[in-house]
Write an enzyme that holds these catalytic residues in place. Structure first.
Site, PDB file in Angstrom:
ATOM      1  NE  ARG A 178     -58.858  61.526 -44.284  1.00  0.00           N
ATOM      2  CZ  ARG A 178     -58.444  60.659 -43.383  1.00  0.00           C
ATOM      3  NH1 ARG A 178     -59.246  60.257 -42.430  1.00  0.00           N
ATOM      4  NH2 ARG A 178     -57.221  60.201 -43.411  1.00  0.00           N
ATOM      5  CG  HIS A 212     -55.500  55.910 -45.162  1.00  0.00           C
ATOM      6  ND1 HIS A 212     -56.499  56.755 -44.743  1.00  0.00           N
ATOM      7  CD2 HIS A 212     -55.674  54.775 -44.438  1.00  0.00           C
ATOM      8  CE1 HIS A 212     -57.249  56.164 -43.821  1.00  0.00           C
ATOM      9  NE2 HIS A 212     -56.774  54.952 -43.621  1.00  0.00           N
ATOM     10  CD  GLU A 234     -56.080  56.198 -37.730  1.00  0.00           C
ATOM     11  OE1 GLU A 234     -55.651  55.038 -37.751  1.00  0.00           O
ATOM     12  OE2 GLU A 234     -57.251  56.476 -37.482  1.00  0.00           O
ATOM     13  CG  ASN A 294     -58.463  59.811 -38.160  1.00  0.00           C
ATOM     14  OD1 ASN A 294     -58.844  60.898 -38.582  1.00  0.00           O
ATOM     15  ND2 ASN A 294     -57.805  58.942 -38.899  1.00  0.00           N
ATOM     16  CE1 TYR A 324     -61.399  55.660 -36.409  1.00  0.00           C
ATOM     17  CE2 TYR A 324     -63.514  54.556 -36.694  1.00  0.00           C
ATOM     18  CZ  TYR A 324     -62.406  55.188 -37.230  1.00  0.00           C
ATOM     19  OH  TYR A 324     -62.312  55.354 -38.589  1.00  0.00           O
ATOM     20  CD  GLU A 346     -60.205  57.376 -40.500  1.00  0.00           C
ATOM     21  OE1 GLU A 346     -60.314  56.450 -39.667  1.00  0.00           O
ATOM     22  OE2 GLU A 346     -59.324  57.398 -41.372  1.00  0.00           O
TER      23      GLU A 346
HETATM   24  C1  PNW Z   1     -58.653  53.838 -38.768  1.00  0.00           C
HETATM   25  N1  PNW Z   1     -57.935  52.443 -32.596  1.00  0.00           N
HETATM   26  O1  PNW Z   1     -57.825  52.964 -38.082  1.00  0.00           O
HETATM   27  C2  PNW Z   1     -58.152  53.929 -40.187  1.00  0.00           C
HETATM   28  O2  PNW Z   1     -57.774  55.226 -40.553  1.00  0.00           O
HETATM   29  C3  PNW Z   1     -59.094  53.355 -41.206  1.00  0.00           C
HETATM   30  O3  PNW Z   1     -58.393  53.033 -42.374  1.00  0.00           O
HETATM   31  C4  PNW Z   1     -59.807  52.177 -40.609  1.00  0.00           C
HETATM   32  O4  PNW Z   1     -60.553  51.467 -41.552  1.00  0.00           O
HETATM   33  C5  PNW Z   1     -60.695  52.698 -39.514  1.00  0.00           C
HETATM   34  O5  PNW Z   1     -59.977  53.474 -38.568  1.00  0.00           O
HETATM   35  C6  PNW Z   1     -61.446  51.626 -38.738  1.00  0.00           C
HETATM   36  O6  PNW Z   1     -60.547  50.763 -38.092  1.00  0.00           O
HETATM   37  C7  PNW Z   1     -57.899  52.858 -36.712  1.00  0.00           C
HETATM   38  O7  PNW Z   1     -57.421  51.394 -32.081  1.00  0.00           O
HETATM   39  C8  PNW Z   1     -57.236  51.820 -36.123  1.00  0.00           C
HETATM   40  O8  PNW Z   1     -58.444  53.332 -31.896  1.00  0.00           O
HETATM   41  C9  PNW Z   1     -57.222  51.676 -34.745  1.00  0.00           C
HETATM   42  C10 PNW Z   1     -57.913  52.581 -33.974  1.00  0.00           C
HETATM   43  C11 PNW Z   1     -58.603  53.617 -34.576  1.00  0.00           C
HETATM   44  C12 PNW Z   1     -58.592  53.764 -35.935  1.00  0.00           C
END
Ligand code: PNW
Length: 491
Positions: free
Chosen positions: A85, A130, A175, A318, A320, A387
Site C-alpha cells: 500500500r 494521503h 483517514e 486504520n 492503532y 494500517e
Molecule cells: C496514521 N490516532 O495516522 C497515518 O495514516 C500515517 O501516515 C501515520 O504515519 C501513522 O498513522 C502513524 O501515526 C494516524 O490518533 C494519526 O489514532 C493519528 C492516529 C492514528 C493514525
C-alpha cells in the site's frame, strides 16, 4: 482488562487472508522539488514553520524513495508481502493541482514503481490522497472549498486512466478524520488552518462528496473495463468507558465513536446514510447555545445522502489505539467551539502500554471491540485493515513492536473465528521508518531502520521484519522464542 485472553488464542489465518505493508508519498519519497513536482502543504508547513516539527526535519529527502524505490521493492520482497500500500503525490502528478497540466515525470515515476512491483508479483493497493495536498489548492481554501470535489475527481480520473490497468485496488482517502479535524479544525496536521468547529465540518462535507464522485466515476467508467475495487480508509481511536459499569460513560463512548468513526463511516456504510443523528443533534444544540442561528454542521440533503451511500467496496480501517471516556462535560483540552466540545464528553489516554507516540496506547482488546462494533453497525461489511502499527525510538531489537503486532493480530483472529467479523486482509504500518508528520523522525514505526544522517539513507532490518516475514510465510502467528521478550528488554 482481559489481557490473558490472547494466550489461548488462535494462531492460523484463514485461507485467502492477505498481508501487506503501507507507506505514504510524502513520508518516504523526498525529491520534493525535483522534476516538476510542486510544493504541497507539508512542504510549506515544514519549511516555513519548522518549529512545528518535533525534530525540525522535513520531507525534502525523507527515505529518498523517489530515487531508491528499487530498494523499497527489495525489502517488500524480503518480507514476502502479498501487497504494497502506497500513495500517489498529487503535486508530483499535477503540479498546479488542477488537470490543466500533467507532469510526465510523475506518471513515469509511478509507472516505474508499479512495473517493479509487478515483476515481483506484489499487488499495489494505492491511496489517491494521503494528506499531501498541492499548496496551490490550499491557497484556494483546500478542503473547505467545494471546488475540491471537482479537482479531486479530475485527479482521480487521470490516475484511473493512467494507472488503472496496473492498479486493481484503490483507496480514495486516507483517514478523513485526520484530514478534516487535525488540519482544518486544529493545527496538528498541515495546513494547520485551525478553524475549530467550522473548517473541520466544511471539510467533511466536501471530502465525502469528492469521495462519492470518484467512486461513481470509477464504478461507471473504469470498473467495467479495469475490474478493480475502490474503498476508503477510516481511522479510529476507539473509545471505551473508563468504568464499563457506568451506564452514562457507556452511552458517551458510543457518542464519541459516532463522532470519530461514524462521522465518515455512517454516510457511506449504513442503510440510512448521512451523518450520525447524534452528531447532527449535538452540533445543532451546541451551535444554538453559542447563539448561532444556523448549526455549524448540517445533515446532507437527500440527493447527497443517496449519492454518498454505498460508495465503498470494502471498509478500510486504520487502527492503532483506544482511549477512554471518563464522563460528561467539556474535555479540558477542547477549544471552543470544536469537534471535541461538540461530543460533550471528557476523554483520557490513561490506558494500556506506552509507545513513543503520546496518543498511541497499547490496548489490543479495544481493536476487537471496534471490529465487532463495525460488524454490527455497518451490516457486516468486508473489512481490510489498511494500517496498524507501533512506534518506538528506532531500536533494532524491537520486541515491543513484535508484541504489539502479535497481540493486535491475535485479536483479529479472535473476532474472525469467534464473532464472524469479515476481515479479509491486514496492512502493517510501516515498511521503514519515515517522516512521521509533526513528529518528524523522532517516532519510528518501521520494519526497517532508516539512518537519516547518511545521504544514502541505508535501511537496516529490525527483528520485527523477520517476525512479519515468518508470519506471512506460514500464515500463522510465529511462536518462535526469539521473538518473545518482555517489554523492558527492548528499552
Ligand atoms: C496514521 N490516532 O495516522 C497515518 O495514516 C500515517 O501516515 C501515520 O504515519 C501513522 O498513522 C502513524 O501515526 C494516524 O490518533 C494519526 O489514532 C493519528 C492516529 C492514528 C493514525
Amino acid at each position: 482488562l482481559a489481557l490473558c485472553h490472547s494466550s489461548t488464542a488462535y494462531t492460523k489465518f484463514p485461507p485467502g487472508f492477505t498481508f501487506g505493508v503501507a507507506t505514504a508519498s510524502h513520508q518516504i519519497e523526498g525529491a520534493w522539488n525535483v522534476n516538476g513536482k510542486s510544493e504541497n502543504v507539508w512542504d510549506r508547513l515544514s519549511h516555513t514553520r519548522p518549529e512545528m516539527i518535533a525534530d525540525g526535519t522535513n520531507g525534502d529527502i525523507a527515505c529518498d524513495s523517489y530515487n531508491r524505490y528499487l530498494e523499497d521493492v527489495e525489502e517488500l520482497e524480503y518480507l514476502g508481502v502479498d501487497f504494497y500500500r502506497f500513495s500517489l503525490s498529487w503535486a508530483r502528478i499535477l503540479p498546479t493541482g488542477r488537470i490543466d497540466y500533467v507532469n510526465p515525470d510523475g506518471i513515469r515515476y509511478y509507472n516505474d514503481l508499479l512495473d517493479a512491483l509487478a515483476e515481483k508479483n506484489i499487488e499495489p493497493l494505492v491511496t489517491l490522497f494521503h494528506w499531501d495536498l498541492p499548496q496551490t489548492l490550499q491557497d484556494l481554501g483546500g478542503w473547505t472549498n467545494p471546488k475540491m470535489i471537482d479537482y479531486f475527481r479530475d485527479y482521480a480520473d487521470l490516475c484511473f486512466k493512467e494507472f488503472g490497468t496496473k492498479i486493481k485496488s484503490w483507496i480514495t482517502f486516507n483517514e478523513p478524520y485526520e484530514i478534516c479535524e487535525d488540519a482544518y479544525g486544529d493545527e496538528k496536521k498541515a495546513p494547520a488552518v485551525n478553524s475549530h468547529g467550522v473548517g473541520n465540518y466544511l471539510c467533511s462535507d466536501n471530502l465525502l462528496k469528492a469521495h462519492a464522485e470518484s467512486y461513481h466515476l470509477y464504478n461507471e467508467t473504469y470498473r467495467p473495463v479495469q475490474n478493480g475495487r475502490i474503498m476508503i480508509s477510516i481511522n479510529s481511536i476507539w473509545y471505551e468507558p473508563s468504568d464499563p459499569a457506568n451506564v452514562q460513560q457507556v452511552v458517551l463512548a458510543d457518542v464519541a465513536n459516532q463522532f470519530k468513526f461514524g462521522w465518515f463511516a455512517h454516510p457511506i456504510f449504513t442503510v440510512e446514510g448521512g451523518y450520525p443523528a447524534v452528531m447532527v443533534e449535538n452540533v445543532a444544540r451546541q451551535s444554538a447555545a453559542e447563539g448561532l442561528s444556523k448549526p455549524r454542521l448540517e445533515q446532507f440533503d437527500d440527493y447527497w445522502i443517496q449519492r454518498i451511500k454505498g460508495t465503498s467496496d470494502f471498509l478500510g480501517i486504520n487502527h492503532y489505539t483506544t482511549h477512554l471516556i471518563t464522563g460528561p462535560g467539556v474535555d479540558p483540552i477542547a477549544k471552543s467551539p470544536s469537534w471535541l466540545k461538540d461530543i460533550g464528553a471528557v476523554t483520557t489516554m490513561e490506558v494500556g502500554g506506552d509507545s513513543a507516540s503520546e496518543w498511541l496506547r497499547v490496548v489490543p482488546t479495544g481493536f476487537a471491540n471496534l471490529l465487532r462494533w463495525c460488524k454490527s453497525s455497518y451490516n457486516d461489511p468486508p473489512i481490510y485493515i489498511t494500517e496498524n502499527g507501533f512506534s518506538d525510538l528506532g531500536t533494532l531489537l524491537d520486541y515491543d513492536r513484535i508484541k504489539y503486532f502479535n497481540d493486535y493480530l491475535s485479536e483479529i483472529l479472535n473476532v474472525i473465528y469467534d464473532d464472524g467479523v469479515n476481515v479479509l486482509g491486514y496492512t502493517a504500518w510501516t515498511l521503514m521508518d519515515n517522516f512521521e508528520w509533526r513528529a518528524g523522525f523522532s517516532e519510528r514505526f518501521g520494519f526497517y531502520y532508516v539512518n537519516i544522517t547518511d545521504p544514502e539513507r541505508p535501511r537496516t532490518k529490525k527483528l520485527s521484519a523477520d517476525y512479519y516475514r515468518d508470519l506471512i510465510a506460514n500464515r500463522e502467528l510465529p511462536q518462535d522464542e526469539r521473538y518473545k521478550k518482555t517489554i523492558s528488554d527492548s528499552l
